[in-house]
Scaffold this motif. Structure first.
Motif, PDB file in Angstrom:
ATOM      1  N   ARG A 160       0.992  -1.269   0.026  1.00  0.00           N
ATOM      2  CA  ARG A 160      -0.035   0.206   0.119  1.00  0.00           C
ATOM      3  C   ARG A 160       0.772   1.364   0.013  1.00  0.00           C
ATOM      4  O   ARG A 160       0.879   2.063  -1.133  1.00  0.00           O
ATOM      5  N   PRO A 161       1.725   1.576   0.824  1.00  0.00           N
ATOM      6  CA  PRO A 161       2.389   2.763   0.932  1.00  0.00           C
ATOM      7  C   PRO A 161       3.418   2.863   0.008  1.00  0.00           C
ATOM      8  O   PRO A 161       3.656   3.913  -0.526  1.00  0.00           O
ATOM      9  N   LEU A 162       4.140   1.713  -0.476  1.00  0.00           N
ATOM     10  CA  LEU A 162       5.128   1.790  -1.522  1.00  0.00           C
ATOM     11  C   LEU A 162       4.565   2.304  -2.936  1.00  0.00           C
ATOM     12  O   LEU A 162       4.889   2.946  -3.838  1.00  0.00           O
ATOM     13  N   ASN A 163       3.233   1.617  -3.328  1.00  0.00           N
ATOM     14  CA  ASN A 163       2.415   2.063  -4.461  1.00  0.00           C
ATOM     15  C   ASN A 163       1.916   3.152  -4.373  1.00  0.00           C
ATOM     16  O   ASN A 163       1.762   3.931  -5.504  1.00  0.00           O
ATOM     17  N   GLN A 164       1.671   3.798  -3.291  1.00  0.00           N
ATOM     18  CA  GLN A 164       1.069   5.234  -3.396  1.00  0.00           C
ATOM     19  C   GLN A 164       2.247   6.193  -2.912  1.00  0.00           C
ATOM     20  O   GLN A 164       1.918   7.247  -3.101  1.00  0.00           O
ATOM     21  N   GLU A 173      15.388 -11.161  -2.035  1.00  0.00           N
ATOM     22  CA  GLU A 173      14.754 -10.059  -2.438  1.00  0.00           C
ATOM     23  C   GLU A 173      14.091  -9.233  -1.374  1.00  0.00           C
ATOM     24  O   GLU A 173      14.356  -8.159  -1.302  1.00  0.00           O
ATOM     25  N   ALA A 174      13.494  -9.885  -0.089  1.00  0.00           N
ATOM     26  CA  ALA A 174      13.245  -9.360   1.032  1.00  0.00           C
ATOM     27  C   ALA A 174      14.191  -8.576   1.485  1.00  0.00           C
ATOM     28  O   ALA A 174      13.924  -7.494   2.118  1.00  0.00           O
ATOM     29  N   LEU A 175      15.438  -9.122   1.995  1.00  0.00           N
ATOM     30  CA  LEU A 175      16.475  -8.406   2.608  1.00  0.00           C
ATOM     31  C   LEU A 175      16.921  -7.140   1.801  1.00  0.00           C
ATOM     32  O   LEU A 175      17.144  -6.120   2.106  1.00  0.00           O
ATOM     33  N   SER A 205      16.748  -1.322   0.830  1.00  0.00           N
ATOM     34  CA  SER A 205      16.226  -0.104   0.028  1.00  0.00           C
ATOM     35  C   SER A 205      15.428   1.118   1.082  1.00  0.00           C
ATOM     36  O   SER A 205      15.487   2.146   0.806  1.00  0.00           O
ATOM     37  N   LEU A 206      14.645   0.180   1.874  1.00  0.00           N
ATOM     38  CA  LEU A 206      13.720   1.076   2.589  1.00  0.00           C
ATOM     39  C   LEU A 206      14.639   1.767   3.755  1.00  0.00           C
ATOM     40  O   LEU A 206      14.355   2.934   4.085  1.00  0.00           O
ATOM     41  N   LEU A 207      15.564   1.159   4.356  1.00  0.00           N
ATOM     42  CA  LEU A 207      16.480   1.685   5.188  1.00  0.00           C
ATOM     43  C   LEU A 207      17.154   3.096   4.638  1.00  0.00           C
ATOM     44  O   LEU A 207      17.348   3.997   5.193  1.00  0.00           O
ATOM     45  N   ARG A 208      17.530   2.942   3.224  1.00  0.00           N
ATOM     46  CA  ARG A 208      18.193   3.905   2.722  1.00  0.00           C
ATOM     47  C   ARG A 208      16.961   4.888   2.014  1.00  0.00           C
ATOM     48  O   ARG A 208      17.594   6.055   1.378  1.00  0.00           O
ATOM     49  N   LEU A 247      10.911  -1.822  -7.101  1.00  0.00           N
ATOM     50  CA  LEU A 247      11.358  -2.902  -7.977  1.00  0.00           C
ATOM     51  C   LEU A 247      11.669  -4.232  -6.973  1.00  0.00           C
ATOM     52  O   LEU A 247      11.174  -5.190  -7.539  1.00  0.00           O
ATOM     53  N   HIS A 248      11.859  -3.952  -5.984  1.00  0.00           N
ATOM     54  CA  HIS A 248      12.098  -5.437  -4.930  1.00  0.00           C
ATOM     55  C   HIS A 248      10.737  -6.051  -4.708  1.00  0.00           C
ATOM     56  O   HIS A 248      10.384  -7.180  -4.749  1.00  0.00           O
TER      57      HIS A 248
END
Length: 134
Positions: free
Chosen positions: A47-51, A98-100, A105-108, A116-117
């Motif tokens: 949800r938040p990534l797509n939005q 892929e989850a890692l 990428s979220l931490l960055r 993408l992930h």
């Protein structure tokens, strides 16, 4: 016995008992339960990534997702031939990697990389469901 040595021994024994107890508990959880929780975590990330509206909790949810994938690897589907079990474990390995990457990428705070992930996680989920979900 000196007091310090006693407490050291008690501490080591506590860690061993809790560690063993924790792994036994994880082995006793049903794969279906773990997969449902993975689905909930995936939705919470989607949800938040797509939005494009990150709440700041996504890296925490991604870390939880990684833990669930690792747990699922420990309880492959029952009653499958060895070849299918190996395929399941291979898919779970790809899912974990892929989850890692998503978590990193979220931490960055790299939203493009995170999307993408997440997309790749969705593809792997579909592939796994196609092969293993009854």
């Amino acid at each position: 016995m000196k007091t310090g040595k006693f407490f050291s021994i008690v501490g080591v024994m506590t860690v061993l008992v809790l560690g063993i107890g924790g792994s036994v508990w994880a082995q006793n959880r049903e794969l279906l339960t773990v997969m449902r929780e993975m689905g909930q975590a995936f939705s919470a990330l989607s949800r938040p990534l797509n939005q494009g509206q990150l709440t700041g909790r996504e890296a925490e949810v991604a870390a939880r997702f990684v833990g669930l994938v690792q747990e699922a690897r420990g309880v492959p589907p029952k009653g499958l031939p060895q070849e299918s079990v190996e395929r399941f474990l291979a898919l779970m390995g790809e899912l974990e990697a892929e989850a890692l990457a998503l978590e990193e990428s979220l931490l960055r705070q790299d939203l493009d990389a995170a999307r993408l992930h997440l997309r790749r996680l969705g593809q792997l989920r579909s592939e796994g469901h196609g092969e293993f979900k009854n």
